[in-house]
Write a protein that holds these residues in place. Structure first.
Motif, PDB file in Angstrom:
ATOM      1  N   CYS A 168       0.904  -1.182   0.088  1.00  0.00           N
ATOM      2  CA  CYS A 168       0.153  -0.087  -0.070  1.00  0.00           C
ATOM      3  C   CYS A 168       0.939   1.380   0.046  1.00  0.00           C
ATOM      4  O   CYS A 168       2.067   1.411   0.933  1.00  0.00           O
ATOM      5  CB  CYS A 168      -1.032   0.014   1.182  1.00  0.00           C
ATOM      6  N   GLY A 169       0.536   2.276  -0.755  1.00  0.00           N
ATOM      7  CA  GLY A 169       1.414   3.392  -0.925  1.00  0.00           C
ATOM      8  C   GLY A 169       1.313   4.378   0.324  1.00  0.00           C
ATOM      9  O   GLY A 169       2.034   5.057   0.650  1.00  0.00           O
ATOM     10  N   GLY A 170       0.298   4.203   1.226  1.00  0.00           N
ATOM     11  CA  GLY A 170      -0.172   5.086   2.249  1.00  0.00           C
ATOM     12  C   GLY A 170       0.546   4.424   3.494  1.00  0.00           C
ATOM     13  O   GLY A 170       0.574   5.163   4.509  1.00  0.00           O
ATOM     14  N   ALA A 171       1.024   3.125   3.754  1.00  0.00           N
ATOM     15  CA  ALA A 171       1.233   2.454   4.759  1.00  0.00           C
ATOM     16  C   ALA A 171       2.861   2.861   4.872  1.00  0.00           C
ATOM     17  O   ALA A 171       3.707   1.775   4.919  1.00  0.00           O
ATOM     18  CB  ALA A 171       1.055   1.190   4.922  1.00  0.00           C
ATOM     19  N   ARG A 172       3.542   3.932   4.813  1.00  0.00           N
ATOM     20  CA  ARG A 172       5.013   4.275   4.942  1.00  0.00           C
ATOM     21  C   ARG A 172       5.229   4.902   6.038  1.00  0.00           C
ATOM     22  O   ARG A 172       5.212   6.053   6.253  1.00  0.00           O
ATOM     23  CB  ARG A 172       5.250   5.103   3.726  1.00  0.00           C
ATOM     24  N   GLY A 173       5.563   3.974   7.097  1.00  0.00           N
ATOM     25  CA  GLY A 173       5.855   4.684   8.388  1.00  0.00           C
ATOM     26  C   GLY A 173       4.847   5.016   9.441  1.00  0.00           C
ATOM     27  O   GLY A 173       4.826   5.398  10.510  1.00  0.00           O
ATOM     28  N   SER A 174       3.470   5.084   9.069  1.00  0.00           N
ATOM     29  CA  SER A 174       2.231   5.211   9.928  1.00  0.00           C
ATOM     30  C   SER A 174       1.154   4.658   9.235  1.00  0.00           C
ATOM     31  O   SER A 174       1.156   4.042   7.944  1.00  0.00           O
ATOM     32  CB  SER A 174       2.134   6.812   9.747  1.00  0.00           C
ATOM     33  N   PHE A 175       0.150   4.342  10.037  1.00  0.00           N
ATOM     34  CA  PHE A 175      -0.942   3.784   9.556  1.00  0.00           C
ATOM     35  C   PHE A 175      -1.588   4.183   8.351  1.00  0.00           C
ATOM     36  O   PHE A 175      -1.810   5.689   8.172  1.00  0.00           O
ATOM     37  CB  PHE A 175      -2.050   3.678  10.522  1.00  0.00           C
ATOM     38  N   CYS A 176      -2.110   3.481   7.285  1.00  0.00           N
ATOM     39  CA  CYS A 176      -2.859   4.051   6.222  1.00  0.00           C
ATOM     40  C   CYS A 176      -4.298   4.115   6.426  1.00  0.00           C
ATOM     41  O   CYS A 176      -4.731   3.641   7.402  1.00  0.00           O
ATOM     42  CB  CYS A 176      -2.463   3.305   4.914  1.00  0.00           C
ATOM     43  N   ASN A 177      -5.068   4.810   5.625  1.00  0.00           N
ATOM     44  CA  ASN A 177      -6.598   4.721   5.893  1.00  0.00           C
ATOM     45  C   ASN A 177      -7.310   3.472   5.794  1.00  0.00           C
ATOM     46  O   ASN A 177      -8.204   3.268   6.573  1.00  0.00           O
ATOM     47  CB  ASN A 177      -6.947   5.522   4.560  1.00  0.00           C
ATOM     48  N   HIS A 178      -6.503   2.320   5.123  1.00  0.00           N
ATOM     49  CA  HIS A 178      -6.830   1.173   5.083  1.00  0.00           C
ATOM     50  C   HIS A 178      -6.946   0.558   6.462  1.00  0.00           C
ATOM     51  O   HIS A 178      -7.909  -0.186   7.074  1.00  0.00           O
ATOM     52  CB  HIS A 178      -6.329  -0.008   4.167  1.00  0.00           C
ATOM     53  N   ILE A 179      -5.707   0.756   7.159  1.00  0.00           N
ATOM     54  CA  ILE A 179      -5.487   0.242   8.628  1.00  0.00           C
ATOM     55  C   ILE A 179      -6.419   1.057   9.497  1.00  0.00           C
ATOM     56  O   ILE A 179      -6.945   0.189  10.552  1.00  0.00           O
ATOM     57  CB  ILE A 179      -4.150   0.225   8.972  1.00  0.00           C
TER      58      ILE A 179
END
Length: 167
Positions: A69-80
């Motif tokens: 996932c492109g958003g899960a880089r070092g922090s929770f993404c919206n999916h999580i």
């Protein structure tokens, strides 16, 4: 020991509150993780397999094709974040907090508070190994939804408690 503890069937626990299955169709507390399947916000044909490990809060998020996932880089993404919020609806905040071993005051236990308490962690490399098994269980779960109403037993579902016929 109660009757259900002596039986060979599993006790079915109803959801804490009703939830909408379109965004997060599958949530489970299993294998030492909060894990599940989250629909993509931009592509109707894509889903993400997301997980958060109990205790360490190591997290992973990847597509069903195992692309990160492109958003899960070092922090929770919206999916999580969506997975955590839906797990609170499904299991109740206290149960999710206890399972994940998070430290949150009892009165403040809800989805946003749980996300805030765990957000500062970093992912661990082994957190992504769960994606294949989680997605496989989700597909098996979907296959049961395709069965028509029958009275004949399904051998692979023998562990579910029998239901009473409603007249």
């Amino acid at each position: 020991m109660s009757d259900w503890e002596r039986s060979s069937t599993a006790r079915v626990i109803p959801p804490a509150r009703p939830r909408k299955l379109a965004k997060v169709p599958f949530v489970e507390l299993a294998d030492g993780r909060l894990q599940g399947v989250v629909s993509s916000g931009s592509d109707i044909g894509r889903v993400y397999v997301s997980s958060v490990a109990a205790g360490t809060f190591a997290f992973a998020c990847s597509t069903n094709n195992n692309r990160p996932c492109g958003g899960a880089r070092g922090s929770f993404c919206n999916h999580i974040i969506a997975l955590i919020n839906e797990s609170v609806l499904q299991y109740g905040a206290e149960r999710v907090v206890r399972y994940l071993k998070a430290e949150i005051p009892a009165g403040d236990a809800d989805g946003p508070a749980l996300v805030a308490a765990m957000r500062s962690t970093r992912p661990q490399a082994d957190a992504t190994k769960a994606a294949a098994s989680v997605f496989s269980r989700f597909l098996r779960h979907l296959a049961y939804l395709e069965h028509g109403p029958v009275t004949a037993p399904l051998p692979e579902m023998h562990f579910f408690p029998p239901t009473r016929a409603v007249a």
